[in-house]
Design an enzyme around this catalytic site. Sequence first.
Site, PDB file in Angstrom:
ATOM      1  N   LYS A 170      -4.729  -5.331   2.557  1.00  0.00           N
ATOM      2  CA  LYS A 170      -5.277  -4.347   3.452  1.00  0.00           C
ATOM      3  C   LYS A 170      -6.646  -3.890   2.945  1.00  0.00           C
ATOM      4  O   LYS A 170      -6.920  -4.106   1.773  1.00  0.00           O
ATOM      5  CB  LYS A 170      -4.327  -3.177   3.622  1.00  0.00           C
ATOM      6  CG  LYS A 170      -4.123  -2.347   2.338  1.00  0.00           C
ATOM      7  CD  LYS A 170      -3.097  -1.291   2.556  1.00  0.00           C
ATOM      8  CE  LYS A 170      -3.730   0.025   2.923  1.00  0.00           C
ATOM      9  NZ  LYS A 170      -4.085   0.840   1.759  1.00  0.00           N
ATOM     10  N   ASP A 199       1.685  -5.856   3.185  1.00  0.00           N
ATOM     11  CA  ASP A 199       1.831  -4.400   3.177  1.00  0.00           C
ATOM     12  C   ASP A 199       2.844  -4.152   2.069  1.00  0.00           C
ATOM     13  O   ASP A 199       4.035  -4.433   2.234  1.00  0.00           O
ATOM     14  CB  ASP A 199       2.360  -3.892   4.521  1.00  0.00           C
ATOM     15  CG  ASP A 199       2.472  -2.372   4.534  1.00  0.00           C
ATOM     16  OD1 ASP A 199       2.956  -1.812   3.525  1.00  0.00           O
ATOM     17  OD2 ASP A 199       2.100  -1.753   5.537  1.00  0.00           O
ATOM     18  N   HIS A 200       2.366  -3.654   0.938  1.00  0.00           N
ATOM     19  CA  HIS A 200       3.257  -3.676  -0.239  1.00  0.00           C
ATOM     20  C   HIS A 200       4.487  -2.790  -0.050  1.00  0.00           C
ATOM     21  O   HIS A 200       5.470  -2.941  -0.766  1.00  0.00           O
ATOM     22  CB  HIS A 200       2.487  -3.357  -1.523  1.00  0.00           C
ATOM     23  CG  HIS A 200       2.194  -1.903  -1.746  1.00  0.00           C
ATOM     24  ND1 HIS A 200       1.125  -1.279  -1.169  1.00  0.00           N
ATOM     25  CD2 HIS A 200       2.823  -0.970  -2.487  1.00  0.00           C
ATOM     26  CE1 HIS A 200       1.109  -0.013  -1.551  1.00  0.00           C
ATOM     27  NE2 HIS A 200       2.139   0.210  -2.358  1.00  0.00           N
ATOM     28  N   ASP A 257      -5.544   4.525   5.558  1.00  0.00           N
ATOM     29  CA  ASP A 257      -5.066   4.100   4.237  1.00  0.00           C
ATOM     30  C   ASP A 257      -3.535   4.018   4.185  1.00  0.00           C
ATOM     31  O   ASP A 257      -2.986   3.133   3.532  1.00  0.00           O
ATOM     32  CB  ASP A 257      -5.570   5.105   3.180  1.00  0.00           C
ATOM     33  CG  ASP A 257      -5.340   4.623   1.756  1.00  0.00           C
ATOM     34  OD1 ASP A 257      -5.632   3.445   1.478  1.00  0.00           O
ATOM     35  OD2 ASP A 257      -4.855   5.422   0.925  1.00  0.00           O
ATOM     36  N   HIS A 262       1.523   1.451   6.059  1.00  0.00           N
ATOM     37  CA  HIS A 262       2.767   1.695   5.320  1.00  0.00           C
ATOM     38  C   HIS A 262       3.761   2.551   6.117  1.00  0.00           C
ATOM     39  O   HIS A 262       4.923   2.195   6.290  1.00  0.00           O
ATOM     40  CB  HIS A 262       2.496   2.401   3.996  1.00  0.00           C
ATOM     41  CG  HIS A 262       1.494   1.706   3.116  1.00  0.00           C
ATOM     42  ND1 HIS A 262       1.403   0.343   3.038  1.00  0.00           N
ATOM     43  CD2 HIS A 262       0.556   2.195   2.261  1.00  0.00           C
ATOM     44  CE1 HIS A 262       0.452   0.021   2.163  1.00  0.00           C
ATOM     45  NE2 HIS A 262      -0.080   1.124   1.698  1.00  0.00           N
TER      46      HIS A 262
END
Length: 514
Positions: A170, A199-200, A257, A262
């Site tokens: 990202k 997307d961790h 962010d 997320h």
Amino acid sequence: MSEERHPFLQGLSKHRGAPPTVIVIFGASGDLTARKLIPALYNLGLDNLLPGDFHLIGYGRKPIPDAEFQDKSEKDIGQFSRRPLNSDIWPHIKKNISYHAGGYDDPKAFEELREKCLAIEKEAGRDLQFLFYISTPPSVFKPILENLGSSGLAAHGKGTNLASKVIIEKPFGRDLATAMELNQIITNQFDEKQVYRIDHYLGKETVQDLMVLRFANSIFEPIWNRNYVDCVQITVAEDLGVGTRGGYYDHSGATRDMLQNHTMQLLALTAMEAPVSLSAEDIRNEKVKLLKSIQPLKLDPHGGDAVRAQYSEGIINGEKAPGYLEEQDIPQESATETFAALRFHINNWRWQGVPFYLRSGKRLARRVSEIAIQFKQPSGSLFTDPSRFDMAANTLVIQIQPDEGTTLLMNSKIPGLETRTQPVKMHFRYSTTFGSNTPEAYERLILDAMVGDSTLFIRGDETETSWKLYTPLLEYWESCGRKGLDSYQCGSWGPLSADRLLWENKHEWRRAGP
Ligand code: BG6
């Protein structure tokens, strides 16, 4: 551990079918590489999950000798790995680490990179998979992707099960138009099945457990709908400020962010329908379907579905913390939000009328990420006398981090000779049941990309559908400048205006945490 005993050293990888791989990390001298990627690869090696033939090439603009990059990687492991350096295993990984210096827009450097990769393949004496990890600022995504295409690296192994793959960090665009443009650039060079948009949060154990909790237990599904659920609150709170990342963060803000990616993934996994199967496509189809049924946010200077704010000076963990505008690299007039709270409505059969509240911010009271499913009050009038009955709404809290686990809040009789009640909690903690040394998100995600499993990665249409919801909001805020931007003290739970979003439906933010 002796050389004879560890299977990795005998070439007996217990990997989940990860083929022999050369991984190239673009942005090799960056923070993410040091803190997350190198330690993740090392831990995969330690768990014997790397393929027998595994090579890592760090790619960056600054010339660095191989030995220096190897030593730096070793230090990064010492500092950031969840497990200490194992002096038996590490040398076997280290010897296959090298560095390639070059510009991201320099076709010649990519030609040389290709030659290097092919030389490694020749030496290995078998076909290798090339996996490219783009962990650079987004300004160079385009030249990297184009050079991977023109050098032939993107096409390496095409048509075989060793086709090249690309992992992209990202931010994936900054609005709908730029995300679509980026998708186009990617698909000019790669097929969608070669692309892994990371997307961790999807690699976190508790996030993966959401599907198990919902669909491997029969008791939750019948009540997981508008008949029983009053509201859903998703909190992703951080106590840290922007630190040294001000330059990046000021162009991003909490919404880009954290929320658009997320937090939205948490919402999608919480609210989607059961997929037909556990295949990547079936799961991602359900997520996209859910995102498509979310109503556009109402934007209004005096109300609406969104609140934004910036942190001001305050005390956090007993220490004085500066306001956002005093942080390094932040312009005095910045209108970037460090906190945002949103109210979404999902227009489908299951969720009609149930508000989903999302909030995320920096410099909040504590670091905690959780999903709270708040159930309706019981019907009837048995326990309504507040002087005797302290009652809370039943709430199922899935705590993503820290102290991963699930908590059920319910009401219980206080032992004694009269009937009084009090809310109590039933806890399941990962650390108690499974021990605390669970893999980091990046370990799981890098391994998945290596073996070609895209379940925990974002599909192109998924990111675009999410941006469709967020772009009008971001444009609206941009047009307002600092007008309507609220503030909150460091160490608080955000601005009061965020409470308004909930009061309208007689809800209150939970005090997040176990
Ligand atoms: C990153 C954001 O994606 O996630 C950071 O860019 C944020 O600003 C981080 O701090 C949070 O990740 P985690 O895993 O620590 O919750």
